[in-house]
Design an enzyme around this catalytic site. Sequence first.
Site, mmCIF file in Angstrom:
data_model
loop_
_atom_site.group_PDB
_atom_site.id
_atom_site.type_symbol
_atom_site.label_atom_id
_atom_site.label_comp_id
_atom_site.label_asym_id
_atom_site.label_seq_id
_atom_site.Cartn_x
_atom_site.Cartn_y
_atom_site.Cartn_z
ATOM 1 C CB CYS A 195 -0.106 6.519 8.689
ATOM 2 S SG CYS A 195 0.584 7.952 7.824
ATOM 3 C CG MET B 294 3.956 9.442 0.587
ATOM 4 S SD MET B 294 5.000 10.279 -0.594
ATOM 5 C CE MET B 294 3.884 10.386 -1.974
ATOM 6 C CE LYS C 102 -1.303 7.089 0.559
ATOM 7 N NZ LYS C 102 -0.001 6.897 1.229
ATOM 8 C CB SER C 103 -3.978 4.196 3.732
ATOM 9 O OG SER C 103 -3.172 3.093 4.085
ATOM 10 N N GLY D 29 11.999 -4.374 2.324
ATOM 11 C CA GLY D 29 13.284 -4.737 1.730
ATOM 12 C C GLY D 29 13.226 -5.840 0.695
ATOM 13 C CB SER E 283 -0.911 0.013 1.217
ATOM 14 O OG SER E 283 -1.688 1.193 1.210
HETATM 15 C C1 DHB Z 1 1.507 7.286 4.584
HETATM 16 C C2 DHB Z 1 2.631 6.596 4.969
HETATM 17 C C3 DHB Z 1 2.479 5.376 5.575
HETATM 18 O O1 DHB Z 1 3.552 4.627 5.978
HETATM 19 C C4 DHB Z 1 1.215 4.877 5.791
HETATM 20 O O2 DHB Z 1 1.094 3.698 6.398
HETATM 21 C C5 DHB Z 1 0.103 5.564 5.386
HETATM 22 C C6 DHB Z 1 0.245 6.779 4.776
HETATM 23 C C7 DHB Z 1 1.638 8.591 3.958
HETATM 24 O O3 DHB Z 1 2.455 9.404 4.404
HETATM 25 O O4 DHB Z 1 0.871 8.860 3.023
#
Ligand code: DHB
Length: 310
Positions: free
Chosen positions: A129, A72, A46-47, A249, A22
């Site tokens: 996140c 992000m 994506k979440s 990794g 994701s």
């Molecule tokens: C983001 C980064 C992550 O590791 C995650 O699990 C969810 C969102 C991000 O910054 O968008």
Amino acid sequence: MPPDLSARIAGVPFPLCIMNASGALCMTEMELLELGSSQSGAIVTKSMTRVPREGNPEPRYYQFGLGSLNSMGIPNLGYRTYAELLPELRSFGKPVVASIAGFSLEEYVHVAEHISDAGPDLVEVNLSCPNVVGKPQIAYDFEASAAILKALRPVVRQPMGVKIPPYLDLALHEAMARVLRECRVDFLVAINSIGNALVIDPDREEAVIRPKGGLGGLGGACIKPVALANVRVFHQLLGPEFPIIGVGGVESGTDVFEHLLAGARAVQVGTAFMKEGPGVFPRLRDELAGVLDAKGYGAASQVVGKLKVL
Ligand code: DHB
């Protein structure tokens, strides 16, 4: 006969035990459709949050020799758009994994209810996140994690998994294993990036990304040992029947093999997918087939958890 590289996670068949992580090229409609036509063993989104998000200011992603750094800020189209895309995504004939996130218990429940109604094959609950200012990663708070997962369990009708951050102390692995059992979680995705790392460009004397004072989630080759340890420890704590997807990794067929030995049934690929694009999936598939063949294994599933300890 080539080795069988399929996997089964919580009763759901995956044609290949290698898929995207994701966050890596899975936010827009075009990216998701490209994952559909790729050799990836699944489409992981994506979440998604309740409303669309632009995310953090750029530069927010950086690749370097040892891995990648990202902050992000959860840019995504909002769950409604992903719900609308689901029927088309499912038509590719491989599992669609909906990753969900939220800024409150209520948001998690709202997103989960609606995306579950739209019918993904599995739901990945992101409790890890690291890139939101002023909010600790939920998975480092075991009570908060249990409260969210207990609320989600009755509304998620698909197999429900949890994406965890790395734990660096065995008492913490045990605490999270208790939560996963208590909340009847069906699978685990281990690990998310190592939160709040710093990469410096010494020539410019500056941090390589902008948000959060330069801090971001560390991924890629340099986190593999931490990922393998988390997969291994949870495999031992939760038992051989509990499905784990390893992340961290994975850049070669040998890396996939190591995740399988540690106890992962499948792996997700983040940094290497960002670097190479969808060609990474057939490359890793062929490399893994070569490794298994050379060692006389007929199937990836035969290797899961078979690590020998001296
Ligand atoms: C983001 C980064 C992550 O590791 C995650 O699990 C969810 C969102 C991000 O910054 O968008």
